[in-house]
Design a protein around this motif. Structure first.
Motif: not given
Lengths: 115, 870
Positions: A27, A43, A69, B33-36, B38-39
Motif C-alpha cells: 500500500x 495496489x 487502520x 486494501x483496508x488502509x487504502x 480508510x485513506x
C-alpha cells in the motif's frame, strides 16, 4: 533462467522500496508511487511487481507489525537484497553511459557522472 | 451521526477477494486494501471510496495472486478426459460426426438467421426515445356497409384536440404530404423524403440538433437531416441558407438534426418543413368548403403522464363526429389512437378491429426456427441412441471401474456440448456468409452482432440449451446400460427399444411434409392472384410523375411530338397512378340509395385518352370522348360500383355528387388497383382539365424500351428543364403487390429444403446403422435364396411405414393452418388434396432414395464377408 533485467516500472518500485525503508509494503509503495510520479496505480499492480522482483531475488520480505487502520492485519515489509542494489546501480550506470554518449547532452551530465 | 466503524469496506468485494486470492496472501492484501480504503475516506466521499475498493479488488485478478483452480482436482482431470474421449469419438466416426455436426449446423444457421430477423422486427420503432408514449390518431368509419379503418384524419382535428382534449396529450403534431419532394439549391436538384409538420415534431421525435434550432417560430423555416444537409450544402454550414421545396416559395434552413435512428417508421425523414408554410402557400386550402370533410393528414400524439392509450382513445372517440355535417356523420367516425409500438407488427384492421399484421410472420418464422432446430436435435438424439452398441462397451467398462451414473451422464453431456459448440461456430460462419443473400431475400439490413456482448452471452446459453435438448436423452439412455449385460454382448431391447427413435423420425417427417405442403400452397396462391385478370394492359405502360404544371400546359404538344417520333401510341394525364387509389369520395348518391348508408368510392380523374392508354375494357356504354362536350359532367363507373349501387341499366342514369349532377356514360370491367387478393373497390372515373399528378404513356412496341425512355426524357426536358424526370413501369409497380407473399414463398421454400436436407441426413445415418445391424440377417437370407428386391424391400419398408404415419399426422395439421392463412385473402384458392398427395409422394421418394443408398450396399455385400466372423 529467470529474467534479471529491470523494466521501467520495476525500477521505480525497487527504488521506492529503498526510499521507504521500514515502511516498504504494497500500500505504501503504491501511495508513494502516485505521490512521486503523479500517475495512478492500483495496489494489485504494485503487489504483482513486488512479487516478481522477489522471484528475481532483488527483494526479500517478511511479515511485519499490524495496525488498527488495517483491521489488525499484519503487513508484508519488503527489503532490497544485495543483488537488488547491484542491479539498480548497474541500471543507473548504463543510463549514464548512454547519456554521456549523447552528443550535446553528454556534457550537461558531466557533473553528475563524477558522483 | 455516522460513526467511522459503520463505514466498513464493501462486504461483497471483500468476500470476492477472499474467494479468488491465494490463501497465503489474504491477510496482507486485505490489510493493504483496508488502509487504502480508510485513506480514501479521509479525502473523498464514501461512494468514491467504495468504488475505489472495488477497483483495487478487481486489480488483484492477476496470475500471481489468483488461486490455481486446476492444482490438484480430480474433477478437472475427468473433464479433460471426457473432452479427449469426445474428440476421439468424433474423429473415429467421421461420417457420423459429419452428419451430426452438419445437421446441427444447418439447423442452428436457420435458427440464428431467423432470430436476428425476429430481433430486428420486434425492435422496430423502439429506437425513438418516447416510442411507448407516441401514437397515431386513426378512425373507424362506416362505409359501403362495412367498417373501414382510415389512418388519415381531417386537418382541423389537430387544433380541436389541442383546444378541447389537451389533458390527454403532451404533444400533438400533424403531418402531411410525406413523400419524396424535389429540393432545389441554386441550379441543383435533390429528391428527398420529407413532410410538413407542426411545431412539436422536434420534441415528438426527440430530434438531436447538430446546429441551429428545432423550433418553427418562423413558418418559412425548414430542418434538414445531417446527411441531407451534407449532400446539399457539402461542407458549408446550411443554417440561414435558403432552398426551394417543389415549386413553393423559398424556405430558410434553421436547423440540422442528427439522422433519425435506423429501423423506425421515421428513419427516412430527410427534411421537416412547416405546416403553416404549406397552408399559407397552397391555394387549395382556401377552396375547402368544409375543412372537416377531407381526410389527408397524419395526426401524431404523445400521451401525457398518467394517461393510457385506452383512456385517451375513449375521451377523443367522438371528437370528429361532433364537428362534421349531419350527412358525413352517417359514417359514424370513431377516433382512436394506434400506439407506435403496434404500427409495424399490428397494422391490419378488419371491421374496425385490429387483426394483427406482420406479427403473423413473426410467429410463423419463429415456429419454423424452433421446428428446424428441433429436427436437427432429433437427428442428434437418433444417431446417438442408435450407435449405442459402439459406446455400450465403454459404458460397461467405465461402470465396472467405478464410474457412477451421474458421471456418465456428465460425460455424454460434455460430448454434446462439444458437438453443439462445433456446430454453432460452423453455423456462425454459414450465417455470416449467407447474410447478404438473406438480407436481399428478407429486405433487411441485418449484420452479425459480433461485438455485442449480449449476443455472445445468449449464444452460450443457446449452446447449453441445445446441448441439453439434443444430448439429454442420449446421455440418460446410454448411461443406463447394465455393465454385465453389455460386456457379455447381450443386446437388450427387442421391438420396443427403437420406438422412441421411430416416434422422433415420424416427427421429422411430419414437419417436412407440412413444410412441403405449405410451400406449394403459397406458390399456388401467388400464381392464382397473378393469373387474375387485371382489367387493363400493363404492357409498355409507364408512369411519369409531374411535380409542377409546366408539362400540363404543353401536354398536347408533347403527346403529338412523341407520337410522331413513334415512341408512344397513346398518352394521358391522370390524378393518380393506375396501381393505387389516391382519392376517395363519400358524396355520391343515386336513385334508390338508402339515405342512412354512407359510401366511399375511389375516384380517378384524367384526361380524355386515359381509357385508351391503359386499354380498359368497356362493358357497357362508351369511353369519354371529345365529341361530347357534356362529358365534363359524365362519369364512368366500374362493375363493383354498379353492383354495389344495384343499378339495372346504369348507362344514362343520373347520379348526384355533392351538389352536382353527373350522367353515367359507361361501365368498365373491374381493374386490380389495390390488393390483388381483395375485392375491388367501387370506382368512379371522370374528366379533369387541370394539371395531373401523373402522365401515363403507352410505349410503342416498335422501339426498344431504353431508347423510348431516353427520347421521352428528352422531349419532357425540352418543355420543362427544371423538373427531374421520374418514371416507373406500371408492370414493376404491379408486381410489387406480390412482393410480400413472394418473399414468404421464397423463404418457406428455403426452409423446407433445409428441413428436408436435415431429415435426409438423419435418415441416412439411421439407415446405415440399421443396415450394419442387420448385415448378418441379410447374409443368411441371401444364402437361403432371398432375391435382391425382397431384401431391399425388407430394409426400406420400415421407413415407408413411418412416412405413412407422418402423412396421416401432417395432413390435418397443414390443412388447418393453410385454411386459416388462405382465409386471410378474399381472393384465394382452396386447399387442394392433390398437394397433400404430392407432398407425401415427394417425401416418400426422397426417403426411399436416401435409405436405398445404404440398403443396396447391404444387399450387394458378399454374405461370406458378413458371416465370417463368430
Amino acid at each position: 533462467m529467470k529474467e534479471t533485467r529491470l523494466g521501467e516500472f520495476e525500477e521505480v518500485v525497487l527504488l521506492l522500496v529503498g526510499i521507504l525503508g521500514e515502511q516498504a509494503y504494497a500500500f505504501k509503495v503504491a501511495e508513494e508511487f502516485e505521490e512521486q510520479t503523479k500517475r495512478s496505480v492500483s495496489i494489485g499492480a504494485v503487489h504483482s511487481s513486488l512479487n516478481r522482483l522477489s522471484e528475481k531475488g532483488f527483494l526479500t520480505s517478511e511479515m511485519g507489525a499490524s495496525s488498527p487502520e488495517r483491521g489488525g492485519r499484519r503487513k508484508r515489509i519488503y527489503k532490497i537484497t544485495a543483488l537488488g542494489q547491484r542491479t539498480l546501480r548497474e541500471a543507473r550506470d548504463f543510463r549514464v553511459s548512454l547519456w554521456q554518449q549523447f552528443p550535446g547532452l553528454g556534457s550537461e551530465l558531466a557533473g553528475f557522472s563524477s558522483i | 451521526m455516522v460513526s467511522k466503524t459503520n463505514i466498513a469496506p464493501p462486504k461483497f468485494a471483500e468476500l470476492l477477494l477472499e474467494w479468488f486470492i491465494k490463501d497465503e496472501l489474504v491477510e496482507e492484501v486485505l490489510g493493504d486494501l483496508d488502509e487504502k480504503y480508510n485513506a480514501t475516506l479521509k479525502t473523498k466521499t464514501r461512494i468514491a471510496a467504495k468504488l475505489n475498493y472495488w477497483y483495487q479488488v478487481l486489480n488483484y485478478l492477476r496470475p500471481f495472486a489468483v488461486k490455481r483452480l486446476t492444482s490438484d482436482s480430480n474433477n478437472t482431470d475427468m473433464l479433460k478426459n471426457y473432452f479427449k474421449i469426445g474428440f476421439r469419438n468424433l474423429r473415429k466416426n467421421k461420417g457420423y460426426s459429419f452428419i451430426n455436426i452438419g445437421g446441427l449446423a444447418f439447423g442452428i444457421t436457420v435458427a440464428l438467421l431467423i432470430s436476428l430477423w425476429l430481433h430486428d422486427e420486434l425492435t422496430y420503432n423502439t429506437h425513438i426515445p418516447n416510442h411507448d408514449k407516441i401514437g397515431l390518431v386513426i378512425q373507424n368509419v362506416n362505409n359501403n356497409g362495412e367498417t373501414q379503418t382510415w389512418t388519415s384524419t381531417p386537418f382541423p382535428l389537430s387544433e380541436e384536440l389541442r383546444t378541447n382534449y389537451s389533458d390527454n396529450f403532451e404533444n400533438i403534431v400533424m403531418a402531411v404530404s410525406w413523400t419524396e419532394h424535389v429540393l432545389t439549391l441554386d441550379d441543383q436538384t435533390f429528391n428527398r423524403e420529407g413532410a410538413y409538420f407542426e411545431k412539436g415534431i422536434t420534441d415528438l421525435l426527440s430530434l438531436q440538433m447538430i446546429s441551429g434550432t428545432g423550433d418553427f417560430e418562423d413558418p418559412t423555416s425548414v430542418l434538414l437531416s445531417e446527411s441531407t444537409a451534407r449532400a446539399i450544402f457539402k461542407d458549408k454550414d446550411p443554417v440561414n441558407n435558403t432552398l426551394v421545396i417543389g415549386n413553393m416559395p423559398p424556405v430558410k434552413v434553421t436547423g440540422v438534426y442528427q439522422d433519425l435512428p435506423k429501423n423506425t417508421q421515421f428513419t427516412g425523414l430527410d427534411f421537416i418543413a412547416s405546416w403553416d408554410f404549406l397552408k399559407s402557400n397552397e391555394p387549395w386550402f382556401a377552396d375547402f368548403n368544409d375543412p372537416w370533410r377531407p381526410n389527408f393528414v397524419s395526426l401524431y400524439v404523445e400521451l401525457a403522464e398518467n394517461t393510457s392509450f385506452e383512456s385517451a382513445s375513449a375521451s377523443i372517440e367522438d371528437a370528429k363526429k361532433k364537428k362534421i355535417t349531419e350527412y358525413l356523420s352517417q359514417q359514424n367516425p370513431k377516433l382512436f389512437i394506434h400506439p407506435m409500438d403496434n404500427w409495424h407488427l399490428y397494422s391490419k384492421f378488419k371491421n374496425g378491429i385490429n387483426i394483427g399484421g406482420r406479427i403473423e410472420y413473426v410467429h410463423l418464422f419463429g415456429t419454423v426456427a424452433v421446428f428446424v432446430l428441433l429436427l436437427a436435435c432429433i437427428n442428434f438424439i437418433n444417431l446417438n441412441t442408435a450407435r449405442n452398441e459402439s459406446r455400450a462397451k465403454e459404458v460397461g467398462i467405465r461402470k465396472a471401474i467405478g464410474s457412477v451414473k451421474k458421471q456418465l451422464i456428465l460425460q455424454f453431456l460434455v460430448e454434446s456440448v462439444l458437438v453443439v459448440s462445433f456446430a454453432y461456430f460452423i453455423s456462425l460462419l454459414f450465417a455470416s456468409l449467407l447474410m447478404p443473400y438473406f438480407n436481399e431475400l428478407a429486405n433487411k439490413e441485418l449484420t452479425m452482432p459480433w461485438v455485442s456482448s449480449s449476443f455472445w452471452a445468449l449464444s452460450t446459453v443457446f449452446i447449453l440449451i441445445v446441448a441439453l435438448l439434443a444430448g439429454g436423452y442420449p446421455a440418460f439412455y446410454l448411461s443406463s446400460f447394465k455393465p454385465v449385460e453389455v460386456l457379455k454382448s447381450i443386446t437388450s431391447g427387442g421391438g420396443y427399444s427403437s420406438l422412441p427413435r421411430k416416434v422422433l423420425v415420424v416427427c421429422q417427417f411430419t414437419v417436412s411434409i407440412s413444410l412441403i405442403i405449405g410451400t406449394i400452397t403459397v406458390y399456388q396462391q401467388i400464381q392464382h392472384a397473378k393469373d387474375r385478370p387485371t382489367g387493363y394492359s400493363r404492357e409498355g405502360l409507364v408512369n411519369v410523375f409531374l411535380q409542377n404544371p409546366t408539362i400540363h400546359q404543353h401536354f398536347d404538344a408533347i403527346a403529338n411530338e412523341l407520337k410522331q417520333l413513334d415512341v408512344v401510341t397513346s398518352m394521358a394525364e391522370s390524378q393518380s397512378v393506375v396501381t393505387s387509389v389516391w382519392a376517395t369520395t363519400s358524396g355520391l348518391s343515386w336513385q334508390g340509395k338508402d339515405p342512412d348508408i354512407s359510401t366511399d368510392f375511389g375516384m380517378i380523374s384524367s384526361s380524355y385518352d386515359y381509357g385508351k392508354t391503359i386499354e380498359w375494357e368497356i362493358m357497357e356504354g362508351r369511353d369519354f370522348s371529345r365529341d361530347f362536350p357534356s362529358d365534363s359532367i359524365a362519369l364512368i363507373l366500374n362493375q363493383s360500383a354498379i353492383n354495389y349501387m344495384g343499378l339495372e341499366n346504369p348507362v344514362g342514369q343520373q347520379v348526384t355528387w355533392w351538389d352536382n349532377t353527373f350522367t353515367i356514360i359507361g361501365v368498365v370491367k373491374d381493374m386490380i388497383i389495390e390488393s390483388p387478393y381483395a375485392n375491388q373497390k367501387p370506382m368512379i372515373y371522370f374528366l379533369s382539365t387541370g394539371p395531373g399528378n401523373v402522365a401515363l404513356l403507352k410505349l410503342s412496341p416498335e422501339k426498344s424500351v431504353s431508347t423510348s425512355i431516353t427520347e421521352i426524357e428528352a422531349v419532357f426536358k425540352k418543355y420543362d428543364a427544371e423538373q427531374p424526370f421520374e418514371f416507373t413501369f406500371v408492370d414493376d409497380t404491379y408486381n410489387q403487390k406480390f412482393i410480400d407473399e413472394a418473399r414468404i414463398g421464397k423463404l418457406s421454400t428455403i426452409f423446407s429444403i433445409l428441413a428436408i436436407i436435415i431429415c435426409c441426413l438423419g435418415i441416412f445415418g439411421l439407415a446405415s446403422f440399421m443396415a450394419e445391424r442387420r448385415a448378418k440377417e441379410v447374409g443368411i437370407r441371401k444364402i437361403l435364396g432371398a432375391s435382391m428386391l425382397k431384401l431391399w424391400q425388407l430394409l426400406t419398408q420400415d421407413f415407408v411405414f413411418l412416412v405413412g404415419i407422418a402423412s396421416a399426422i401432417s395432413f390435418p395439421l397443414a390443412y388447418c393452418f393453410l385454411k386459416e392463412w388462405l382465409d386471410g385473402f378474399t381472393y384465394h384458392i382452396s386447399v387442394s388434396w392433390k398437394v397433400f398427395l404430392l407432398a407425401a409422394f415427394l417425401t416418400l421418394i426422397i426417403t426411399v432414395i436416401t435409405v436405398s443408398f445404404q440398403a443396396i450396399k447391404a444387399v450387394m455385400a458378399n454374405p461370406v464377408s458378413t458371416l465370417r466372423s463368430e
